[in-house]
Design an enzyme around this catalytic site. Structure first.
Site, PDB file in Angstrom:
ATOM      1  N   CYS A  60     113.377 -40.379 -41.872  1.00 29.53           N
ATOM      2  CA  CYS A  60     113.143 -39.569 -40.666  1.00 29.53           C
ATOM      3  C   CYS A  60     111.837 -38.791 -40.801  1.00 29.53           C
ATOM      4  CB  CYS A  60     114.294 -38.610 -40.443  1.00 29.53           C
ATOM      5  SG  CYS A  60     115.841 -39.399 -39.985  1.00 29.53           S
ATOM      6  N   GLU A 107     110.782 -37.407 -44.353  1.00 23.47           N
ATOM      7  CA  GLU A 107     110.776 -36.967 -45.733  1.00 23.47           C
ATOM      8  C   GLU A 107     109.476 -37.303 -46.469  1.00 23.47           C
ATOM      9  OE1 GLU A 107     113.811 -37.540 -43.563  1.00 23.47           O
ATOM     10  OE2 GLU A 107     113.808 -39.299 -44.842  1.00 23.47           O
TER      11      GLU A 107
END
Length: 805
Positions: free
Chosen positions: A449, A451
């Site tokens: 997502c 990171e």
């Protein structure tokens, strides 16, 4: 309301979405979209066959030989017209399971087949294989079985209560991203490095020498296996070419055969070879294990530009052909849904999307602008393909031109939800704070997502989500989970006995630390299980310094090792604490007993009071220091209790702030909250405000979010929703560029946009058959709106719709 199945429209009739797309790509894209997600028994059957007959005692070598056996015996398929070849299953969207990690039993397969959304079809033949071969062999032998046998009861209690989730319950550690090494070395070069490292082992002085030898030999077997796998594709292409009547396709198949005979054994020399090499590596990683999330190529424009430039200059490649090859790669990503998830894991990430993220733009290793001609071509591909995966992101540095951001906004404003937007300079700062080398940090980026990680050099594992508002609920009930009546937390005192807001915060902080300690205790056990019992020799080849150390990726072999805990519910926890502070302790509108009664009764009979809590209290997301200071205090406490703590792999625990779809699941595990939220409704997602509570425009949202110290995290996720009219002209686009630049000057990590009005979404919910092509941004990914469950659809509809900047 009952979930209604989504009908995918005929994309060949949508001219806008096929701008510039040639007939080959239209056909491949349509085939990919129309393919049905289904369970393939092939990998599980082959793995079971191997384990039944294998007498190998070395675990790394056994895993390598299992990988080799699967690649030698799995179906090899070349789809009609494709230029990049290779499927994980027998056909597009044929999705394997990984019984060595988690066993899908008969009831799981039935649930996967029958559920109305994000279903995986299970044929009678597949069900028969599982019942007769796979389930009887693997029952009681999986990593999941081992985990739940060894984890303490306090961990299980917190897990079942929804205090946190565990990613490795059903999937292997993931979020791994490749750097540029495969574009400079073939697998034979890696084998040479492995042999040299084996020669250096000191069996007399190094007590780990034998373990290292086994691991290195396993890597060597895995490298040879992927070479032979590619040669099987070469042979298949040659066979197809012999029977091909179309001379153009015959030449294409012969070229595919040539490339597959060359890569991945040798380094690539052309653009086409580089793409095919990457795809074989990608297939190897996701066949070996079901890493969460999918393997990613990282900075594709940076890695591929030298091949593109050289091929164009030497007349070997046209721009049209380069785009066509990239679009073939996009189809390949789309052909591979996420491995099937069940139970809590399905609820925390309910999507087919497997989060393979393509980083576009950003900076080079010397800190200079990485935007090039291929960057813009990749954005053209994103716009034309309009597929939910791969997940494209732009990385914006102060070194990048505004034209780059504007081109991305041209795509964002179509309502597609891609690309998401990252602060390249903040990502570098985050990685430097964690102790990474400056060059490794600049060559890093984001995956999954949002990171951050050092690409090709880091094992950065997401361990699971942490439900911060649930901790407050347990605190208000003196350590008891009110949903079950079970004491799972500390006895920190009754809420009614607290004399000040500071007393409440002290109790909350004690409970927070207690549950974080439990989460970390569990992860140390889980990391040890993976390190000892589930090595990944193929993946280890690809990540520095596994070969050099002679250690597996899961056992501290990587140069850097980080384990993340993802905080969820920033808006909900902030608004709840702000409401208690203001309405109970300061303004004394309600007594502690009255507020507790409201929450216990889910505001039944207290609607006026509930509306006061919603509308008359300070809210995060409005540049309101009263609320935002509470947000900072909670964030710093979460950070303090996690950051820097040692992992089993020799690294550190870190934090990030994101939800995927777990904010819906977490909400289902919490009763009413002091911000006026009703029981079991979704909590806030990412670091976004509570849905509908940001009332002062997007600039105020960004200013609130920027008061969090993003550099202390490994990623934060912020959603904004705009009306389409806001970006209809150049003035709106210019304003959005300034909005992004301003947020990133404040060290914001990430922002993503839905450009769609609520009325369209409401109509799509009512008439899904009319909106098969409607894509929205959910959390760190885009998905078809009609694939989402009703609660998630409603949550997206409720997000504040900004009509001005």
């Amino acid at each position: 309301m009952k979930d209604v199945a989504c009908k995918i429209v005929d994309y060949t009739k949508i001219v806008k979405e096929e701008r510039g797309m040639n007939d080959r790509i239209k056909k491949l894209r349509r085939q990919s979209i129309e393919a049905v997600e289904r369970i393939s028994a092939e990998r599980a059957r082959l793995l079971t066959e191997f384990y039944k007959n294998c007498r190998e005692t070395s675990i790394p070598i056994k895993r390598a030989k299992a990988f080799e056996y699967i690649l030698k015996n799995k179906t090899v398929v070349i789809n009609d017209g494709e230029l990049i070849v290779g499927e994980r299953g027998e056909a597009p969207k044929a999705t394997p399971t990984y019984p060595e990690i988690t066993l899908h039993k008969e009831e799981d397969l039935k649930a996967l087949n029958d559920r109305p959304k994000v279903s995986y079809k299970v044929s009678d033949d597949v069900m028969k294989i599982y019942k007769e071969e796979i389930i009887p062999f693997w029952e009681g032998k999986t990593i999941r079985d081992m985990m739940f046998e060894k984890l303490p009861q306090r961990w299980k209690d917190a897990f079942e209560a929804g205090v946190f989730t565990e990613f490795m319950e059903q999937r292997a550690p993931g979020h791994t991203v490749l750097d540029g090494k495969i574009y400079k070395k073939g697998m034979l070069d890696f084998i040479k490095e492995i042999d040299e490292q084996i020669e250096k082992l000191d069996f007399e002085r190094d007590p780990e020498a034998l373990d290292k030898k086994e691991e290195l030999e396993a890597m060597k077997i895995a490298a040879g296996a992927i070479i032979e796998f590619a040669k099987r594709y070469a042979k298949k292409a040659e066979e197809l070419a012999q029977n091909e009547k179309d001379p153009k396709r015959k030449d294409e198949l012969l070229e595919i055969a040539r490339i597959c005979n060359k890569v991945p054994a040798h380094k690539p020399d052309t653009f086409h070879e580089a793409l095919q090499y990457y795809w074989f590596v990608h297939l190897g990683v996701i066949t070996e294990l079901n890493g969460w999330d999918a393997f990613s190529p990282g900075k594709l424009d940076k890695h591929l530009y030298p091949f593109y430039k050289k091929d164009i200059e030497e007349g070997r490649l046209t721009k049209e052909r380069a785009k066509e090859l990239l679009e073939c790669l996009w189809v390949k990503f789309h052909n591979h849904p996420a491995p099937p998830k069940v139970g809590v894991t399905a609820e925390e990430s309910s999507t087919y999307t497997d989060f393979a993220q393509i980083n576009i733009g950003g900076i080079k290793e010397d800190g200079s602008d990485n935007v090039n001609e291929l960057t813009y071509m990749l954005l053209d591909v994103v716009e034309e393909m309009r597929l939910v995966q791969p997940n494209a992101s732009i990385h914006v540095s102060k070194k990048n031109p505004d034209a780059f951001i504007k081109r991305a906004i041209d795509i964002i404003k179509t309502g597609f939800g891609q690309p998401s937007v990252f602060n390249s300079d903040a990502v570098v700062q985050e990685l430097l704070r964690q102790g990474k080398d400056i060059v490794d940090a600049r060559c890093g980026g984001t995956s999954g997502c949002v990171e951050s990680g050092a690409f090709g050099k880091e094992n950065y594992t997401l361990t699971g989500y942490f439900n911060i508002p649930k901790v407050l609920e347990i605190t208000l009930n003196n350590g008891v989970d009110p949903l079950t009546g079970k004491r799972i937390g500390l006895e920190t005192g009754k809420f009614e006995d607290f004399e000040s807001f500071e007393d409440l915060m002290d109790a909350f902080k004690k409970q927070l630390k207690y549950f974080i300690d439990i989460k970390i205790e569990g992860n140390l056990i889980i990391e040890r299980i993976y390190a000892k019992h589930m090595p990944a020799p193929f993946l280890s080849i690809l990540i520095d310094d596994c070969i050099k150390k002679g250690k597996d990726y899961y056992n501290g072999g990587a140069r850097y090792n980080s384990s993340y805990i993802q905080g969820v519910g920033t808006g909900t926890i902030t608004d709840s604490l702000a409401a208690i502070k203001q309405m109970v302790f300061e303004d004394k509108v309600f007594t502690k007993k009255e507020l507790k009664e409201m929450l216990d009764k889910n505001f039944n009979g207290f609607e006026i009071q509930r509306q006061m809590l919603i509308n008359k209290t300070h809210k995060y997301g409005n540049d309101d220091d009263y609320a935002d200071s509470i947000m900072r205090e909670v964030f710093e406490e979460f950070f303090k209790n996690i950051d820097g703590r040692p992992t089993y792999k020799g690294g550190q625990f870190r934090i990030n702030m994101l939800p995927t779809t777990v904010h819906v699941y977490f909400g289902s595990k919490i009763g009413a909250t002091p911000d006026g939220r009703l029981a079991f409704e979704p909590i806030s997602e990412g670091i976004s405000p509570v849905q509908g509570m940001d009332r002062n425009g997007p600039t105020a949202v960004l200013k609130s979010a920027a008061k969090m110290d993003h550099i202390k995290t490994g990623g934060t996720l912020l959603n904004l929703k705009f009306t389409p009219d806001l970006l209809k002209d150049q003035k709106g686009i210019d304003a959005m560029v300034k909005l992004i630049r301003t947020y990133f000057k404040l060290d914001g990590h990430h922002v993503q946009f839905n450009v769609v009005d609520a009325e369209t979404l409401k109509d799509a919910k009512k008439h899904p058959e009319r909106y098969g092509d409607l894509i929205v941004r959910v959390a760190g990914y885009s998905d078809y709106f009609c694939h989402l469950n009703e609660k998630l659809q409603d949550e997206i509809i409720r997000r504040t719709e900004h009509e001005s900047f």
